[in-house]
Design an enzyme around this catalytic site. Structure first.
Site, PDB file in Angstrom:
ATOM      1  N   LYS A  92       1.448  66.148 -24.562  1.00  0.00           N
ATOM      2  CA  LYS A  92       0.118  66.290 -23.974  1.00  0.00           C
ATOM      3  C   LYS A  92      -0.579  64.939 -24.036  1.00  0.00           C
ATOM      4  O   LYS A  92      -0.630  64.304 -25.082  1.00  0.00           O
ATOM      5  CB  LYS A  92      -0.701  67.326 -24.735  1.00  0.00           C
ATOM      6  CG  LYS A  92      -2.139  67.458 -24.226  1.00  0.00           C
ATOM      7  CD  LYS A  92      -2.979  68.343 -25.121  1.00  0.00           C
ATOM      8  CE  LYS A  92      -4.428  68.405 -24.642  1.00  0.00           C
ATOM      9  NZ  LYS A  92      -5.321  69.123 -25.572  1.00  0.00           N
ATOM     10  N   GLN A  93      -1.146  64.530 -22.902  1.00  0.00           N
ATOM     11  CA  GLN A  93      -1.834  63.256 -22.843  1.00  0.00           C
ATOM     12  C   GLN A  93      -2.979  63.348 -21.838  1.00  0.00           C
ATOM     13  O   GLN A  93      -2.908  64.117 -20.879  1.00  0.00           O
ATOM     14  CB  GLN A  93      -0.865  62.140 -22.426  1.00  0.00           C
ATOM     15  CG  GLN A  93      -1.441  60.742 -22.369  1.00  0.00           C
ATOM     16  CD  GLN A  93      -2.103  60.293 -23.645  1.00  0.00           C
ATOM     17  OE1 GLN A  93      -3.304  60.480 -23.821  1.00  0.00           O
ATOM     18  NE2 GLN A  93      -1.317  59.702 -24.557  1.00  0.00           N
TER      19      GLN A  93
END
Length: 350
Positions: free
Chosen positions: A237-238
């Site tokens: 996740k970014q």
């Protein structure tokens, strides 16, 4: 004109017709219904991990597409329960968080140890659960930026979770300890057959220079993503990249001139493509975060982020506050709008 194009408005042509040339789509391991058989089959994960990854892919409105729509609600710790749930007190009750994920057609719901444990017997067999292992609790004063383990992998396994998640603040003074903790936790999770998801965030005051926030630079977030994949995160996740040139602006670390101008451009889809390339060219799935709630613009912003993620080669979106800080019907509508991007055959890989 598709509904996605209508929502994008003046940006429709800019986002839907762009073609990535620096890192072509043919070099990527793209999401798809056969991702486990086509891509994950090469790695060292156990059959139980592959089964649980497939369970994530098979659930909700995006089931069978290879894309993910996840509802994350850990803000009660990260931002305070009041700040998170006062806009809609219904969600003080974790059962309503899970109901939103179910009604919204999500692949999974991600939340805290206490939140999921309080309703696990009712919901673990109805929707995949993802336990967030660590948090930056914000009651400590003066404020500090660190991640503390609130839960163990074995607790996640005992309550029926198919996946665990964790945050590392790369660039922070505490990140070396966090790396060691999460490396051990992810190895244990894989031993027990669970999927691993890493929130690969950046935290350092020096990453803000002359009015530009390089916490969302493609080159720096790309390195955080690469470190996440190195720690055997199955999904990373970014935040969506909004700028570039972080290494050179801050004046530290190591980079290469080809990162700027040849492998990326100023176009947001090219910046997202570099993030996907940093995920071992897509062997680990990139999911972008939906960001804070901004009111009436939330749906359009979420759709825009989903389009950039999908066209860049990403695997989906993980959006919380934009959905749960609204009445449930509006939250469902927003989640469905995100999912519709991944279901829309006119939104292709750039």
């Amino acid at each position: 004109m598709s509904e996605t194009a209508k929502i994008l408005g003046d940006e429709a042509s800019y986002l839907l017709e762009h073609r990535c040339s620096a890192i072509p789509r043919e070099q990527l391991h793209l999401p798809g219904p056969d991702f486990v058989d086509r891509v994950m089959i090469d790695n060292d994960r156990s059959p139980q991990v592959l089964r649980n990854m497939q369970a994530l892919y098979n659930h909700g409105r995006l089931g069978g597409t290879g894309y993910l729509s996840i509802l994350p609600v850990d803000q009660g710790i990260e931002h305070s329960a009041g700040a998170s749930f006062a806009p809609n007190p219904l969600y003080f009750d974790p059962a309503n968080i899970v109901e939103l994920a179910l009604e919204g057609g999500c692949n999974a719901v991600a939340s805290t140890l206490g939140g999921l444990a309080s309703v696990a017997r009712r919901y673990a067999h109805k929707i995949p659960l993802l336990l967030k292992l660590n948090h930056n609790e914000t009651l400590t004063y003066p404020t500090m930026h660190d991640q503390t383990l609130f839960a163990s992998v074995d607790q996640a396994h005992a309550m029926g979770c198919v996946a665990v998640g964790a945050t590392i603040y790369f660039g922070s003074p505490e990140c070396r300890r966090q790396i060691e903790e999460i490396s051990e936790a992810f190895e244990r999770a894989h031993e027990l057959g669970m999927v691993t998801v890493l929130w690969a965030y950046l935290r350092n005051p020096a990453f803000k220079q002359e009015g530009t926030d390089y916490h969302v630079a493609a080159d720096l977030t790309g390195q955080a993503i690469h470190l996440a994949a190195t720690l055997k995160a199955d999904i990373v996740k970014q935040k969506l990249a909004e700028t570039n040139d972080g290494y050179r602006a801050i004046g530290f670390g190591h980079t290469h001139h080809r990162v700027y101008g040849e492998l990326t451009s100023e176009h947001p889809i090219d910046l997202a493509r570099y993030q996907v390339a940093s995920c071992y060219l897509g062997r680990a799935g990139l999911i972008n975060s939906g960001g804070a709630s901004g009111g009436e613009s939330d749906l359009a912003q979420a759709v825009r982020t989903a389009v950039i993620n999908k066209r860049g080669g990403g695997m989906g979106l993980i959006s919380g506050r934009k959905a749960f800080q609204k009445p449930m019907a509006e939250g469902v509508q927003l989640l469905n709008a995100i999912q519709d991007v991944y279901l829309d055959p006119q939104v292709t890989i750039a």
